[in-house]
Design a protein around this motif. Sequence first.
Motif, short mmCIF file in Angstrom:
data_model
loop_
_atom_site.label_atom_id
_atom_site.label_comp_id
_atom_site.label_asym_id
_atom_site.label_seq_id
_atom_site.Cartn_x
_atom_site.Cartn_y
_atom_site.Cartn_z
N MET A 76 100.56 11.75 -4.85
CA MET A 76 101.49 12.69 -4.23
C MET A 76 102.88 12.05 -4.19
O MET A 76 103.06 10.98 -3.65
CB MET A 76 101.03 13.03 -2.81
N SER A 77 103.84 12.71 -4.79
CA SER A 77 105.19 12.18 -4.81
C SER A 77 105.84 12.27 -3.44
O SER A 77 105.50 13.11 -2.61
CB SER A 77 106.05 12.96 -5.82
N ARG A 78 106.78 11.36 -3.21
CA ARG A 78 107.56 11.38 -1.98
C ARG A 78 108.87 12.10 -2.25
O ARG A 78 109.62 11.73 -3.16
CB ARG A 78 107.86 9.95 -1.52
N HIS A 79 109.16 13.11 -1.47
CA HIS A 79 110.36 13.90 -1.68
C HIS A 79 111.24 13.86 -0.44
O HIS A 79 110.75 13.87 0.68
CB HIS A 79 110.01 15.35 -2.02
N LEU A 80 112.55 13.82 -0.68
CA LEU A 80 113.54 13.83 0.40
C LEU A 80 114.51 14.97 0.14
O LEU A 80 115.15 15.03 -0.92
CB LEU A 80 114.29 12.49 0.44
N ARG A 81 114.63 15.86 1.10
CA ARG A 81 115.59 16.96 0.99
C ARG A 81 116.93 16.43 1.49
O ARG A 81 117.09 16.07 2.67
CB ARG A 81 115.11 18.14 1.83
N LEU A 82 117.91 16.36 0.59
CA LEU A 82 119.18 15.67 0.82
C LEU A 82 120.35 16.64 0.70
O LEU A 82 120.45 17.39 -0.27
CB LEU A 82 119.33 14.54 -0.21
N ALA A 83 121.25 16.61 1.69
CA ALA A 83 122.47 17.42 1.63
C ALA A 83 123.67 16.50 1.59
O ALA A 83 123.83 15.63 2.47
CB ALA A 83 122.56 18.35 2.83
N ASP A 90 135.55 22.52 -0.82
CA ASP A 90 134.57 22.26 0.24
C ASP A 90 133.23 22.85 -0.20
O ASP A 90 133.13 24.05 -0.45
CB ASP A 90 135.06 22.92 1.54
N THR A 91 132.24 22.00 -0.34
CA THR A 91 130.94 22.49 -0.79
C THR A 91 129.84 21.56 -0.31
O THR A 91 130.09 20.40 0.05
CB THR A 91 130.89 22.58 -2.34
N THR A 92 128.62 22.07 -0.29
CA THR A 92 127.46 21.25 0.07
C THR A 92 126.52 21.21 -1.12
O THR A 92 126.10 22.25 -1.64
CB THR A 92 126.72 21.84 1.28
N LEU A 93 126.21 19.99 -1.57
CA LEU A 93 125.26 19.80 -2.66
C LEU A 93 123.89 19.54 -2.06
O LEU A 93 123.72 18.62 -1.26
CB LEU A 93 125.67 18.62 -3.53
N LEU A 94 122.92 20.35 -2.45
CA LEU A 94 121.57 20.19 -1.95
C LEU A 94 120.66 19.74 -3.08
O LEU A 94 120.72 20.28 -4.19
CB LEU A 94 121.05 21.51 -1.37
N ALA A 95 119.83 18.75 -2.81
CA ALA A 95 118.92 18.25 -3.84
C ALA A 95 117.63 17.78 -3.17
O ALA A 95 117.62 17.37 -2.01
CB ALA A 95 119.54 17.10 -4.62
N VAL A 96 116.55 17.86 -3.94
CA VAL A 96 115.27 17.29 -3.52
C VAL A 96 115.07 16.03 -4.35
O VAL A 96 114.92 16.09 -5.57
CB VAL A 96 114.12 18.28 -3.71
N VAL A 97 115.08 14.89 -3.69
CA VAL A 97 115.02 13.60 -4.36
C VAL A 97 113.58 13.13 -4.42
O VAL A 97 112.91 13.00 -3.39
CB VAL A 97 115.88 12.56 -3.60
N ASP A 98 113.10 12.86 -5.63
CA ASP A 98 111.75 12.33 -5.84
C ASP A 98 111.85 10.81 -5.86
O ASP A 98 112.26 10.21 -6.86
CB ASP A 98 111.18 12.86 -7.15
N LEU A 99 111.48 10.18 -4.75
CA LEU A 99 111.65 8.73 -4.63
C LEU A 99 110.73 7.96 -5.56
O LEU A 99 111.04 6.83 -5.96
CB LEU A 99 111.40 8.29 -3.18
#
Length: 318
Positions: free
Chosen positions: A1-8, A230-239
């Motif tokens: 199972m991968s580890r994911h981090l929701r990052l803004a 002005d913006t927000t970048l959202l990503a799901v990081v697979d550690l």
Amino acid sequence: MSRHLRLALVQAPAESFEQFADGLRLRMKSPNRAELVVYPELHLCSRGAEAMTLEEYYDTYAEPLDGPRGAALGALARELGVWLIPGTVLERAEDGKVHNTAVVYGPDGELVAHYRKIFTWRPYEPLCVGREFVVFDLPGTARIGLSVCYDAWYPEVTRHLAWMGAELVVNLVQTSTSGRAQEIPVNTANAIVNQIWVASVNGASPTAQGRSLLVDPEGHVQVAAVGTEDTTLLAVVDLDRVAAARKHGTGGDSWPWDHFAPDDTPLELPLYGGRIDPVTWRPAVSPWTPEALRPAVPAPVPTAPCPAAGAAGEETAR
């Protein structure tokens, strides 16, 4: 199972604390909600700075980390239940010195890490320098390293953070000059040569030149702001991609952390008055890295002795 981090990654202009808090609350009620939220360098310590003397600037913004601003930041992180990096702040230390300091608050509102910028932008940033590399853990998810703006230009910083086990290095930036063009490939290179994720978060116009980005362990840009808005970048990081790149190779063909064999002689580094010792040339592994992706202890690699110059010359003569 991968580890994911929701990052803004919040690319925003400098704000007052009230503007910052209201904006963060709105972001956390929107699709931009994340587990870890990151703002640019000196985000809360820049408004009006251009019109102040250095003494006025310090008087306006410098305070201890456990002062009123720190308490308010902790309360905001606790209210929203997020890991919060609100950029850097002006920290007035116990000895009276003022540092450009990155701070991290956990969902419980506690200050979990702080990092004093080592490579201040001299001569334009008259602040005291730090002397310690800092990583912190999101339990069960990731180990994260901190760097601030100009630190990225010194590969020793990111290399040490990776060696300490950082899988993601967050580089907090407030670059208002054309130098942002160079910072983008520098951050990309730091990700590639250390096989880690790198997030570089710059301020928005009119404070800074934007172009924030997130780079994966093989150097691919995952999300990026193409402009200064002005913006927000959202990503799901697979550690787990960090360990995968190191196990299988960047692009399937490069293993920089596995270059040295245990029986290699140390490489002297005259520039630093130190050396690379093959025995210790290996990054720490995050406690949450799956067993299948953990590196095996390498066996000594047999190597043929280097021929003497005379022997080579004799062979050529024959």
